[in-house]
Design a protein around this motif. Structure first.
Motif, short mmCIF file in Angstrom:
data_model
loop_
_atom_site.label_atom_id
_atom_site.label_comp_id
_atom_site.label_asym_id
_atom_site.label_seq_id
_atom_site.Cartn_x
_atom_site.Cartn_y
_atom_site.Cartn_z
N CYS A 144 2.75 -1.13 4.24
CA CYS A 144 2.76 0.14 3.75
C CYS A 144 4.18 0.44 3.39
O CYS A 144 5.21 0.16 3.76
N PRO A 174 -7.69 5.12 2.07
CA PRO A 174 -8.57 5.38 2.94
C PRO A 174 -7.60 5.16 4.45
O PRO A 174 -6.94 3.99 4.40
N LYS A 175 -7.85 5.89 5.57
CA LYS A 175 -7.12 5.59 6.63
C LYS A 175 -7.36 4.32 7.19
O LYS A 175 -6.18 3.69 7.66
N ASP A 176 -8.50 3.70 7.03
CA ASP A 176 -8.70 2.46 7.81
C ASP A 176 -7.80 1.10 7.09
O ASP A 176 -7.49 0.34 7.59
N ILE A 189 -4.89 1.72 5.44
CA ILE A 189 -3.63 2.02 5.91
C ILE A 189 -3.44 1.46 7.42
O ILE A 189 -2.37 0.59 7.68
N GLU A 190 -4.28 1.76 8.24
CA GLU A 190 -4.29 1.12 9.61
C GLU A 190 -4.16 -0.43 9.72
O GLU A 190 -3.27 -1.00 10.28
N THR A 230 1.68 5.21 0.44
CA THR A 230 1.18 5.93 1.29
C THR A 230 2.35 6.90 1.76
O THR A 230 3.50 6.45 1.62
N GLU A 276 -0.68 -1.89 7.93
CA GLU A 276 0.53 -1.14 8.36
C GLU A 276 1.93 -1.73 7.74
O GLU A 276 2.74 -1.03 7.52
N LYS A 334 2.07 7.93 4.74
CA LYS A 334 1.94 7.80 6.12
C LYS A 334 2.74 6.55 6.70
O LYS A 334 2.09 5.93 7.57
N THR A 335 3.92 6.33 6.31
CA THR A 335 4.69 5.24 6.80
C THR A 335 6.00 5.69 6.74
O THR A 335 6.39 6.60 5.81
N LYS A 372 -6.84 12.52 -1.80
CA LYS A 372 -6.68 12.08 -0.47
C LYS A 372 -5.71 10.79 -0.13
O LYS A 372 -5.55 10.54 1.01
N TYR A 388 0.91 -1.25 0.14
CA TYR A 388 0.13 -0.10 -0.02
C TYR A 388 0.75 1.17 -0.06
O TYR A 388 1.61 1.50 0.97
#
Length: 168
Positions: free
Chosen positions: A131, A120-122, A124-125, A92, A128, A94-95, A117, A90
């Protein structure tokens, strides 16, 4: 005398590219070209932010539409149900793990989010450990790279690791 039909050879795609709700036709058209030239299969997750007969999408994809392998899904869950054993990565911002620090395997899925955007945040979470990110300078105002450029960077690293299968 009956003619025997030649059995069509099943072509195995070295990697898969997934676009989750892409919004910009130019990016998707460029990614179609990348898929056609690398042998990657493209999976588009709806809703799409454009019409598939959009003239900009057609122009960017040029005459690659006929040689690119494109599949469509109503949701990301539908894709996962079809390929439950696949290895997903994934992309992103955000990792911390770089796209170059993971080991890609044949048939893996490289997942990218929408241009405005990301993923989706979920999603990614929940994933983790799978990512990846493309390192950037991290200066204010420079949030991310263009989607089609990001796809190309990660695709070519995965193909490099696999020995550029079927590429000259």
């Amino acid at each position: 005398m009956k003619r025997r039909r030649k059995k069509r050879k099943e072509i195995k795609m070295p990697i898969n590219i997934v676009l989750v709700e892409p919004e910009i036709p130019h990016n998707t058209g460029n990614i179609i070209r990348t898929c056609a030239n690398t042998g990657a299969q493209l999976h588009l997750i709806k809703p799409l932010g454009f019409s598939l007969d959009d003239k900009h999408l057609k122009r960017c994809g040029l005459d690659y539409w006929d040689i690119a392998d494109i599949k469509y899904y109503d949701s990301f869950e539908e894709l996962q149900e079809k390929y439950p054993e696949a290895n997903y990565f994934y992309a992103t911002t955000k990792t911390q793990k770089s796209y170059a620090d993971v080991e890609y395997n044949e048939g893996c899925f490289l997942v990218f989010g929408k241009e405005t955007k990301g993923l989706p945040k979920d999603l990614i979470e929940k994933n983790e450990g799978h990512c990846i990110r493309i390192p950037m300078r991290g200066i204010e105002g420079a949030r991310c790279l263009n989607l089609s450029n990001s796809v190309a960077i990660v695709v070519y690293e995965a193909l490099r690791q696999l020995g550029f299968p079927d590429l000259k």
